[in-house]
Design a protein around this motif. Structure first.
Motif, PDB file in Angstrom:
ATOM      1  N   TYR A  82      45.316 -37.017 -35.013  1.00  0.00           N
ATOM      2  CA  TYR A  82      44.571 -37.859 -35.954  1.00  0.00           C
ATOM      3  C   TYR A  82      43.766 -38.907 -35.371  1.00  0.00           C
ATOM      4  O   TYR A  82      42.908 -39.451 -35.976  1.00  0.00           O
ATOM      5  CB  TYR A  82      46.088 -39.201 -36.787  1.00  0.00           C
ATOM      6  CG  TYR A  82      44.978 -40.038 -37.963  1.00  0.00           C
ATOM      7  CD1 TYR A  82      44.734 -39.260 -38.753  1.00  0.00           C
ATOM      8  CD2 TYR A  82      44.960 -41.740 -37.685  1.00  0.00           C
ATOM      9  CE1 TYR A  82      44.323 -40.011 -40.237  1.00  0.00           C
ATOM     10  CE2 TYR A  82      44.883 -41.853 -38.784  1.00  0.00           C
ATOM     11  CZ  TYR A  82      43.829 -41.390 -39.487  1.00  0.00           C
ATOM     12  OH  TYR A  82      43.434 -42.296 -40.572  1.00  0.00           O
ATOM     13  N   TYR A  83      44.106 -38.975 -33.381  1.00  0.00           N
ATOM     14  CA  TYR A  83      42.947 -39.420 -33.360  1.00  0.00           C
ATOM     15  C   TYR A  83      41.973 -38.220 -33.199  1.00  0.00           C
ATOM     16  O   TYR A  83      40.401 -38.701 -32.337  1.00  0.00           O
ATOM     17  CB  TYR A  83      43.597 -39.393 -32.310  1.00  0.00           C
ATOM     18  CG  TYR A  83      44.443 -41.032 -31.684  1.00  0.00           C
ATOM     19  CD1 TYR A  83      44.216 -41.897 -33.156  1.00  0.00           C
ATOM     20  CD2 TYR A  83      45.781 -40.956 -31.289  1.00  0.00           C
ATOM     21  CE1 TYR A  83      44.745 -43.377 -32.872  1.00  0.00           C
ATOM     22  CE2 TYR A  83      46.098 -42.286 -31.495  1.00  0.00           C
ATOM     23  CZ  TYR A  83      45.910 -43.517 -32.261  1.00  0.00           C
ATOM     24  OH  TYR A  83      46.493 -45.165 -32.481  1.00  0.00           O
ATOM     25  N   ILE A  84      42.398 -37.642 -33.160  1.00  0.00           N
ATOM     26  CA  ILE A  84      41.414 -35.916 -32.582  1.00  0.00           C
ATOM     27  C   ILE A  84      40.021 -36.065 -33.452  1.00  0.00           C
ATOM     28  O   ILE A  84      39.151 -36.288 -34.044  1.00  0.00           O
ATOM     29  CB  ILE A  84      41.485 -34.946 -32.092  1.00  0.00           C
ATOM     30  CG1 ILE A  84      42.350 -34.716 -31.410  1.00  0.00           C
ATOM     31  CG2 ILE A  84      40.812 -33.869 -32.865  1.00  0.00           C
ATOM     32  CD1 ILE A  84      43.224 -33.253 -30.511  1.00  0.00           C
TER      33      ILE A  84
ATOM     34  N   ARG B 182      50.952 -45.798 -38.183  1.00  0.00           N
ATOM     35  CA  ARG B 182      51.486 -45.589 -36.950  1.00  0.00           C
ATOM     36  C   ARG B 182      49.916 -46.482 -36.433  1.00  0.00           C
ATOM     37  O   ARG B 182      49.943 -46.863 -35.670  1.00  0.00           O
ATOM     38  CB  ARG B 182      51.527 -44.524 -36.216  1.00  0.00           C
ATOM     39  CG  ARG B 182      51.560 -44.595 -35.000  1.00  0.00           C
ATOM     40  CD  ARG B 182      53.371 -44.514 -34.786  1.00  0.00           C
ATOM     41  NE  ARG B 182      52.972 -44.827 -33.132  1.00  0.00           N
ATOM     42  CZ  ARG B 182      53.555 -43.877 -32.343  1.00  0.00           C
ATOM     43  NH1 ARG B 182      53.505 -42.107 -33.616  1.00  0.00           N
ATOM     44  NH2 ARG B 182      54.102 -43.944 -31.135  1.00  0.00           N
ATOM     45  N   THR B 183      48.348 -45.866 -37.665  1.00  0.00           N
ATOM     46  CA  THR B 183      47.890 -46.738 -36.474  1.00  0.00           C
ATOM     47  C   THR B 183      46.589 -48.129 -38.140  1.00  0.00           C
ATOM     48  O   THR B 183      46.078 -48.097 -38.687  1.00  0.00           O
ATOM     49  CB  THR B 183      46.246 -45.640 -37.122  1.00  0.00           C
ATOM     50  OG1 THR B 183      46.738 -45.448 -38.062  1.00  0.00           O
ATOM     51  CG2 THR B 183      47.050 -44.496 -35.738  1.00  0.00           C
TER      52      THR B 183
ATOM     53  N   LEU C 285      55.988 -42.918 -23.480  1.00  0.00           N
ATOM     54  CA  LEU C 285      55.399 -43.686 -23.143  1.00  0.00           C
ATOM     55  C   LEU C 285      54.161 -43.839 -23.159  1.00  0.00           C
ATOM     56  O   LEU C 285      53.107 -44.438 -23.716  1.00  0.00           O
ATOM     57  CB  LEU C 285      56.194 -43.819 -22.167  1.00  0.00           C
ATOM     58  CG  LEU C 285      55.863 -44.798 -21.091  1.00  0.00           C
ATOM     59  CD1 LEU C 285      56.472 -46.129 -21.464  1.00  0.00           C
ATOM     60  CD2 LEU C 285      55.883 -44.874 -19.301  1.00  0.00           C
ATOM     61  N   LEU C 286      53.615 -42.107 -22.641  1.00  0.00           N
ATOM     62  CA  LEU C 286      52.666 -41.687 -22.934  1.00  0.00           C
ATOM     63  C   LEU C 286      52.124 -41.907 -24.536  1.00  0.00           C
ATOM     64  O   LEU C 286      50.457 -42.589 -24.958  1.00  0.00           O
ATOM     65  CB  LEU C 286      52.030 -40.490 -23.074  1.00  0.00           C
ATOM     66  CG  LEU C 286      50.830 -39.357 -22.859  1.00  0.00           C
ATOM     67  CD1 LEU C 286      49.874 -40.718 -21.947  1.00  0.00           C
ATOM     68  CD2 LEU C 286      51.243 -38.464 -21.870  1.00  0.00           C
ATOM     69  N   ALA C 287      52.195 -41.094 -25.549  1.00  0.00           N
ATOM     70  CA  ALA C 287      52.247 -42.177 -27.205  1.00  0.00           C
ATOM     71  C   ALA C 287      52.460 -43.357 -27.592  1.00  0.00           C
ATOM     72  O   ALA C 287      50.844 -44.005 -27.838  1.00  0.00           O
ATOM     73  CB  ALA C 287      53.232 -41.466 -28.059  1.00  0.00           C
ATOM     74  N   TRP C 288      52.854 -44.046 -26.413  1.00  0.00           N
ATOM     75  CA  TRP C 288      52.737 -45.269 -26.960  1.00  0.00           C
ATOM     76  C   TRP C 288      51.595 -46.114 -26.099  1.00  0.00           C
ATOM     77  O   TRP C 288      50.315 -47.165 -26.942  1.00  0.00           O
ATOM     78  CB  TRP C 288      54.063 -46.144 -26.282  1.00  0.00           C
ATOM     79  CG  TRP C 288      53.898 -47.810 -26.610  1.00  0.00           C
ATOM     80  CD1 TRP C 288      53.686 -48.445 -27.407  1.00  0.00           C
ATOM     81  CD2 TRP C 288      53.336 -48.667 -25.538  1.00  0.00           C
ATOM     82  NE1 TRP C 288      54.172 -50.089 -26.897  1.00  0.00           N
ATOM     83  CE2 TRP C 288      52.633 -49.688 -26.046  1.00  0.00           C
ATOM     84  CE3 TRP C 288      52.583 -48.495 -24.318  1.00  0.00           C
ATOM     85  CZ2 TRP C 288      52.802 -50.919 -25.072  1.00  0.00           C
ATOM     86  CZ3 TRP C 288      52.518 -49.456 -23.374  1.00  0.00           C
ATOM     87  CH2 TRP C 288      52.485 -50.552 -23.598  1.00  0.00           C
ATOM     88  N   TYR C 289      50.909 -45.452 -25.245  1.00  0.00           N
ATOM     89  CA  TYR C 289      50.351 -46.308 -24.354  1.00  0.00           C
ATOM     90  C   TYR C 289      48.775 -46.209 -25.016  1.00  0.00           C
ATOM     91  O   TYR C 289      47.855 -46.498 -25.318  1.00  0.00           O
ATOM     92  CB  TYR C 289      49.594 -45.340 -23.189  1.00  0.00           C
ATOM     93  CG  TYR C 289      49.081 -45.716 -22.182  1.00  0.00           C
ATOM     94  CD1 TYR C 289      48.598 -47.426 -21.275  1.00  0.00           C
ATOM     95  CD2 TYR C 289      47.640 -44.781 -21.763  1.00  0.00           C
ATOM     96  CE1 TYR C 289      47.310 -47.193 -21.276  1.00  0.00           C
ATOM     97  CE2 TYR C 289      46.661 -45.160 -21.419  1.00  0.00           C
ATOM     98  CZ  TYR C 289      46.613 -46.363 -20.670  1.00  0.00           C
ATOM     99  OH  TYR C 289      45.366 -46.474 -20.381  1.00  0.00           O
ATOM    100  N   VAL C 290      48.787 -44.384 -25.607  1.00  0.00           N
ATOM    101  CA  VAL C 290      47.823 -44.136 -26.711  1.00  0.00           C
ATOM    102  C   VAL C 290      47.332 -45.139 -27.482  1.00  0.00           C
ATOM    103  O   VAL C 290      46.285 -45.286 -28.234  1.00  0.00           O
ATOM    104  CB  VAL C 290      47.783 -42.907 -27.005  1.00  0.00           C
ATOM    105  CG1 VAL C 290      46.309 -42.251 -27.581  1.00  0.00           C
ATOM    106  CG2 VAL C 290      47.979 -41.296 -25.129  1.00  0.00           C
ATOM    107  N   ASN C 291      48.883 -45.189 -28.236  1.00  0.00           N
ATOM    108  CA  ASN C 291      48.048 -45.364 -29.662  1.00  0.00           C
ATOM    109  C   ASN C 291      48.172 -47.398 -29.531  1.00  0.00           C
ATOM    110  O   ASN C 291      46.981 -47.257 -30.348  1.00  0.00           O
ATOM    111  CB  ASN C 291      49.801 -45.761 -30.469  1.00  0.00           C
ATOM    112  CG  ASN C 291      49.821 -46.575 -31.572  1.00  0.00           C
ATOM    113  OD1 ASN C 291      50.774 -47.535 -32.033  1.00  0.00           O
ATOM    114  ND2 ASN C 291      48.886 -46.408 -32.047  1.00  0.00           N
TER     115      ASN C 291
END
Length: 328
Positions: A177-179, A232-233, A306-312
């Protein structure tokens, strides 16, 4: 990079180093071959799904510690098959852009491919743990009794379920989605595949009884896919709503606003790339070769989570900031 190859990419900005310099050039030549053979991109996607799912059989074997050279070879075959599946999954998009054979079904299939690979892989990794668990039991000081094996296998199954649903599926869905969001603000609607659930529901509602049931099924599942992305966004959704209200349409977003989003999104996209195939699969390969595949579930739940949380968190934060400026 060769200019011909660049034309088949969505954008160099959304590719990590390995994809940009190794995978994508290799995929380009596969795309050239498939184009000459007049093979449709959707056929390549389905082939990718079959190859990826087939790798599960080889991942089910213990590696060198448990099965010696035979086990090591079986795991290497599994890794090569999954890498080939990923190459074909990348090839289909380049082939579609090269030949102009883009389709809504192709977009949906592309999102499903990873799930088609990893569902059987994760199931058979749980079976593998049931068969081979001495390393973990020795490390944790657990007696290798039938009762303990069953209890441990159930725990690993639950970890695999969490890892697959909230880890792999959720993280890759967010990364995709972010891409697409990044590409939308970089290239506009034609240069991205930023879909929304409302539009996908309208497409589904317009389908008739003559529409193949498989296409209806995939479209229905894609509605759920986009709904989860939107859930999620929330700050990104509020930003889009504010832009529609301010400019009348997302097509009318001024260049300076697009650039502001792009400049904020670009550093996040670099981290976002770690949520995609290359980085996460490298850990899967390592854990399997070391004969502790259950550790992949733990790594995916906690480290990748944790990485996904940070990106989000970073993406939502700058979207909230842009929304605030629009409403001032």
């Amino acid at each position: 990079m060769n200019e011909k190859i660049q034309k088949t990419l969505k954008s160099a900005e959304t590719e990590d180093w390995l994809d940009l310099h190794v995978v994508r050039p290799f995929c380009y030549w596969w795309a050239v071959l498939f184009a000459k053979l007049d093979i449709h991109p959707n056929t390549v996607t389905i082939l990718s799904m079959i190859i990826g799912a087939a790798s599960a059989f080889f991942f089910a074997c213990g590696s060198f510690y448990y099965e010696g050279t035979h086990g090591l070879v079986m795991n290497i075959i599994a890794i090569l098959l999954l890498c080939l599946a990923d190459i074909f999954d990348c090839t289909d998009g380049q082939l579609a852009r090269m030949t102009g054979k883009k389709s809504r079904l192709g977009r949906i299939l592309d999102g499903v491919a990873g799930f088609a690979w990893f569902t059987p892989i994760y199931v058979l990794l749980v079976y593998r743990f049931y068969q081979h668990h001495t390393l973990e039991f020795n490390f944790l000081g657990i007696a290798d009794t039938e009762q303990n094996v069953i209890i441990a296998t159930v725990i690993v199954f639950i970890l695999g379920l969490i890892s697959g649903i909230t880890g792999l599926a959720g993280q890759q869905r967010l990364a995709d989605y972010y891409i697409q969001a990044h590409l939308f603000f970089l290239k506009g609607e034609k240069g991205s595949e930023l879909d929304n659930s409302k539009k996908q529901q309208e497409i589904y509602d317009q389908m008739t009884s003559d529409t193949p049931w498989v296409e209806r099924l995939f479209q229905k599942s894609y509605i759920g896919y986009t709904q989860k992305q939107e859930k999620r966004t929330p700050e990104f959704q509020r930003m889009l709503a504010a832009m529609r209200e301010t400019y009348g349409s997302l097509d009318n977003i001024p260049a300076e606003v697009r650039e502001e989003f792009h400049s904020n999104s670009l550093p996040v996209i670099k981290w976002n790339g770690l949520l995609t195939f290359n980085f996460r699969s490298a850990w899967l390969f390592l854990f399997c070769l070391l004969d502790v595949p259950a550790m992949n579930f733990v790594f995916e739940i906690f480290a990748m989570g944790l990485l996904a949380w940070y990106v989000n968190h970073r993406h939502e934060a700058f979207c909230k900031q842009i929304t605030g400026k629009l409403k001032d």
